[in-house]
Design a protein around this motif. Sequence first.
Motif, PDB file in Angstrom:
ATOM      1  N   ASP A 104       0.832  -1.222   0.000  1.00 53.23           N
ATOM      2  CA  ASP A 104       0.000   0.000   0.000  1.00 53.23           C
ATOM      3  C   ASP A 104       0.859   1.261   0.000  1.00 53.23           C
ATOM      4  N   VAL A 105       1.816   1.355   0.946  1.00 53.29           N
ATOM      5  CA  VAL A 105       2.551   2.620   1.089  1.00 53.29           C
ATOM      6  C   VAL A 105       3.512   2.872  -0.068  1.00 53.29           C
ATOM      7  N   TYR A 106       3.896   1.823  -0.803  1.00 50.61           N
ATOM      8  CA  TYR A 106       4.747   2.035  -1.973  1.00 50.61           C
ATOM      9  C   TYR A 106       3.930   2.190  -3.261  1.00 50.61           C
ATOM     10  N   TYR A 107       2.607   2.283  -3.088  1.00 45.97           N
ATOM     11  CA  TYR A 107       1.749   2.453  -4.264  1.00 45.97           C
ATOM     12  C   TYR A 107       0.740   3.588  -4.031  1.00 45.97           C
ATOM     13  N   ARG A 108      -0.394   3.334  -3.398  1.00 43.92           N
ATOM     14  CA  ARG A 108      -1.437   4.350  -3.254  1.00 43.92           C
ATOM     15  C   ARG A 108      -1.476   5.013  -1.874  1.00 43.92           C
ATOM     16  N   GLY A 109      -1.013   4.337  -0.838  1.00 47.85           N
ATOM     17  CA  GLY A 109      -1.023   4.911   0.492  1.00 47.85           C
ATOM     18  C   GLY A 109      -2.414   5.083   1.072  1.00 47.85           C
ATOM     19  N   GLU A 110      -3.278   4.096   0.855  1.00 44.81           N
ATOM     20  CA  GLU A 110      -4.665   4.215   1.307  1.00 44.81           C
ATOM     21  C   GLU A 110      -4.772   4.324   2.829  1.00 44.81           C
ATOM     22  N   ILE A 111      -3.919   3.615   3.552  1.00 48.39           N
ATOM     23  CA  ILE A 111      -4.020   3.650   5.007  1.00 48.39           C
ATOM     24  C   ILE A 111      -3.657   5.030   5.547  1.00 48.39           C
ATOM     25  N   ILE A 112      -2.807   5.739   4.819  1.00 50.97           N
ATOM     26  CA  ILE A 112      -2.433   7.101   5.211  1.00 50.97           C
ATOM     27  C   ILE A 112      -3.549   8.067   4.817  1.00 50.97           C
ATOM     28  N   ARG A 113      -4.106   7.886   3.629  1.00 42.79           N
ATOM     29  CA  ARG A 113      -5.238   8.717   3.203  1.00 42.79           C
ATOM     30  C   ARG A 113      -6.416   8.585   4.173  1.00 42.79           C
ATOM     31  N   ALA A 114      -6.566   7.380   4.744  1.00 42.93           N
ATOM     32  CA  ALA A 114      -7.669   7.136   5.674  1.00 42.93           C
ATOM     33  C   ALA A 114      -7.385   7.678   7.066  1.00 42.93           C
ATOM     34  N   GLY A 115      -6.175   8.216   7.272  1.00 49.57           N
ATOM     35  CA  GLY A 115      -5.833   8.801   8.563  1.00 49.57           C
ATOM     36  C   GLY A 115      -5.510   7.786   9.643  1.00 49.57           C
ATOM     37  N   ARG A 116      -5.213   6.555   9.236  1.00 44.67           N
ATOM     38  CA  ARG A 116      -4.933   5.521  10.244  1.00 44.67           C
ATOM     39  C   ARG A 116      -3.478   5.549  10.708  1.00 44.67           C
ATOM     40  N   ILE A 117      -2.556   6.004   9.842  1.00 52.05           N
ATOM     41  CA  ILE A 117      -1.139   6.117  10.190  1.00 52.05           C
ATOM     42  C   ILE A 117      -0.651   7.478   9.713  1.00 52.05           C
ATOM     43  N   PRO A 118       0.087   8.227  10.538  1.00 55.69           N
ATOM     44  CA  PRO A 118       0.592   9.538  10.111  1.00 55.69           C
ATOM     45  C   PRO A 118       1.541   9.433   8.925  1.00 55.69           C
ATOM     46  N   ALA A 119       1.373  10.300   7.947  1.00 58.93           N
ATOM     47  CA  ALA A 119       2.206  10.266   6.740  1.00 58.93           C
ATOM     48  C   ALA A 119       3.683  10.465   7.067  1.00 58.93           C
ATOM     49  N   ASP A 120       3.990  11.390   7.986  1.00 56.15           N
ATOM     50  CA  ASP A 120       5.392  11.666   8.314  1.00 56.15           C
ATOM     51  C   ASP A 120       6.105  10.430   8.848  1.00 56.15           C
ATOM     52  N   LEU A 121       5.353   9.590   9.587  1.00 53.63           N
ATOM     53  CA  LEU A 121       5.955   8.409  10.187  1.00 53.63           C
ATOM     54  C   LEU A 121       6.440   7.436   9.116  1.00 53.63           C
ATOM     55  N   VAL A 122       5.782   7.470   7.955  1.00 56.17           N
ATOM     56  CA  VAL A 122       6.142   6.575   6.858  1.00 56.17           C
ATOM     57  C   VAL A 122       7.116   7.247   5.892  1.00 56.17           C
ATOM     58  N   TYR A 123       6.703   8.374   5.332  1.00 56.64           N
ATOM     59  CA  TYR A 123       7.456   8.953   4.219  1.00 56.64           C
ATOM     60  C   TYR A 123       8.724   9.679   4.657  1.00 56.64           C
ATOM     61  N   ARG A 124       8.831  10.026   5.927  1.00 53.05           N
ATOM     62  CA  ARG A 124      10.075  10.613   6.428  1.00 53.05           C
ATOM     63  C   ARG A 124      10.906   9.610   7.215  1.00 53.05           C
ATOM     64  N   ASN A 125      10.495   8.369   7.159  1.00 51.93           N
ATOM     65  CA  ASN A 125      11.201   7.301   7.851  1.00 51.93           C
ATOM     66  C   ASN A 125      12.474   6.979   7.074  1.00 51.93           C
ATOM     67  N   GLU A 126      13.584   6.807   7.768  1.00 48.52           N
ATOM     68  CA  GLU A 126      14.854   6.551   7.075  1.00 48.52           C
ATOM     69  C   GLU A 126      14.868   5.195   6.376  1.00 48.52           C
ATOM     70  N   ALA A 127      13.942   4.298   6.748  1.00 48.95           N
ATOM     71  CA  ALA A 127      13.871   2.996   6.096  1.00 48.95           C
ATOM     72  C   ALA A 127      12.979   3.012   4.854  1.00 48.95           C
ATOM     73  N   PHE A 128      12.270   4.115   4.620  1.00 53.85           N
ATOM     74  CA  PHE A 128      11.415   4.209   3.431  1.00 53.85           C
ATOM     75  C   PHE A 128      12.286   4.525   2.219  1.00 53.85           C
ATOM     76  N   GLU A 129      12.177   3.699   1.178  1.00 56.75           N
ATOM     77  CA  GLU A 129      13.018   3.852  -0.007  1.00 56.75           C
ATOM     78  C   GLU A 129      12.175   4.351  -1.181  1.00 56.75           C
ATOM     79  N   ARG A 130      12.359   5.604  -1.559  1.00 60.23           N
ATOM     80  CA  ARG A 130      11.575   6.178  -2.663  1.00 60.23           C
ATOM     81  C   ARG A 130      11.865   5.475  -3.988  1.00 60.23           C
ATOM     82  N   ALA A 131      13.032   4.857  -4.094  1.00 60.31           N
ATOM     83  CA  ALA A 131      13.377   4.151  -5.327  1.00 60.31           C
ATOM     84  C   ALA A 131      12.456   2.964  -5.593  1.00 60.31           C
ATOM     85  N   VAL A 132      11.700   2.548  -4.577  1.00 62.34           N
ATOM     86  CA  VAL A 132      10.831   1.373  -4.707  1.00 62.34           C
ATOM     87  C   VAL A 132       9.394   1.773  -5.054  1.00 62.34           C
ATOM     88  N   MET A 133       9.092   3.062  -5.051  1.00 62.32           N
ATOM     89  CA  MET A 133       7.728   3.519  -5.317  1.00 62.32           C
ATOM     90  C   MET A 133       7.223   2.967  -6.646  1.00 62.32           C
TER      91      MET A 133
END
Length: 475
Positions: A104-133
């Motif tokens: 989900d988070v490497y494609y549409r991010g529905e759980i973030i859009r739904a407000g269930r997980i803060p976006a910053d916690l995912v997209y600013r996480n040092e383990a999140f790899e934008r190259a995998v989007m």
Amino acid sequence: MFCSAFMSNYFNEMFSGKTVRPPYQGLDSWSADMPQELRSLKQSEAEALFRRIGITFAVYGDGGDPDRLIPFDMFPRVFSAGEWHKLELGVKQRARALNAFLADVYYRGEIIRAGRIPADLVYRNEAFERAVMDIKPARGVYSHIVGVDLVRTGPDEFFVLEDNCRTPSGVSYMLENREIMMRMFPQLFRENRIAPVEHYPKMLRRTLASVAPERCDRAPCVVILTPGHFNSAYYEHSFLADMMGVELVEASDLFVEGDFVWMRTTEGPQRVDVIYRRIDDAYLDPLCFRPDSMLGVPGLMNVYRSGGVTIASAPGAGVADDKAIYTFVPEMIRFYLGEEPILNNVPTWQCAKNDDCKHVLENLGDLVVKEVHGSGGYGMLVGPKSTKEQIAAFADKIRENPGNYIAQPTLALSTCPTFVDEGIAPRHVDLRPYCLVGESIELVPGGLTRVALTEGSLVVNSSQGGGVKDTWVMA
């Protein structure tokens, strides 16, 4: 002899009062009748076997023995079939939810859009790899080997301490612990119906082959990519390659040409379909991640992006096992699976939140505090076992960077009988089952039990002096 320390406030997995619990009844007379001389002889035999086989590990930067043995305790940990059934269902459920989250988070991010997980916690996480989007791996699987660390506090109370979605280690010890116990005490395995674990390598190879790219039109070529023999887990890399019957390779053995990854062999280049990598994201491909990496394969990510190779586990899978993300896994289960969690999380305070941080700082002496990206028992504070000076110093670290820490209550971890110099005494344990995710989701009945050999200690990590046990599931 059983030490009097068995009488404690912790759940003892062998005894209910003075009565031996059913899973352990086959071990009662075995342990009671073993004289000290025989126990010492068997312990020396086990250590010699470990040394002969080469089951050693290194602790980076400690200046000690690079071929250190992990202490092995001969008293096995036992689960009934019913206990294991609950754990198996809970671990599989968690693995499904974690993979759904990654997809989900490497494609549409529905759980973030739904407000269930803060976006910053995912997209600013040092383990999140934008190259995998927007990359869709084979069968939609991102984390192919999920190690779930579990603790027990009562007869039916199990909690998840953390998830490991990248390259969870230790499975070689699970397999070798069983092999050594069967060599030393064959009568125990004749007298007890113990579920086997030795088919794990076959299951792992089947799992990896099942996630070969769609463009693979023959029997998949699977390899294990290792950083080399200086890595602390190199024994495990070579062990698994040998047991699976696949090649153990380093970066220099692989190259990219056209749309595929190739392996150098004495008979010429061979196309590689699945890479079980045991190196960190940052070192996988110097053209995509760290340009100074000598451990990766230049161009590997381009082939992965085009669907020419499967990388297990996928780059970026670590965002799912971050200790801050951990607190949201129950919500993932509800969001993606429409189910209630079978296994509960440990209650957790996130120091990034002002109210949580205030509570943690006011109660440091009663809590366990961990770095969000820490592992191996490093960067943590066990409040009840720390001095006032250590607590004060750690409080300064939290104030300096609160988002780097979470805190949890000090759980009353269960104890398991353990051979010590005085006889047999309770020591705290945890469990890491290994869940394989591919065409299907499966795990062997058992896992790696780690034991805190120091009396009263709650830290089971081998890097911190912990040991290992064989784990039995009664068939």
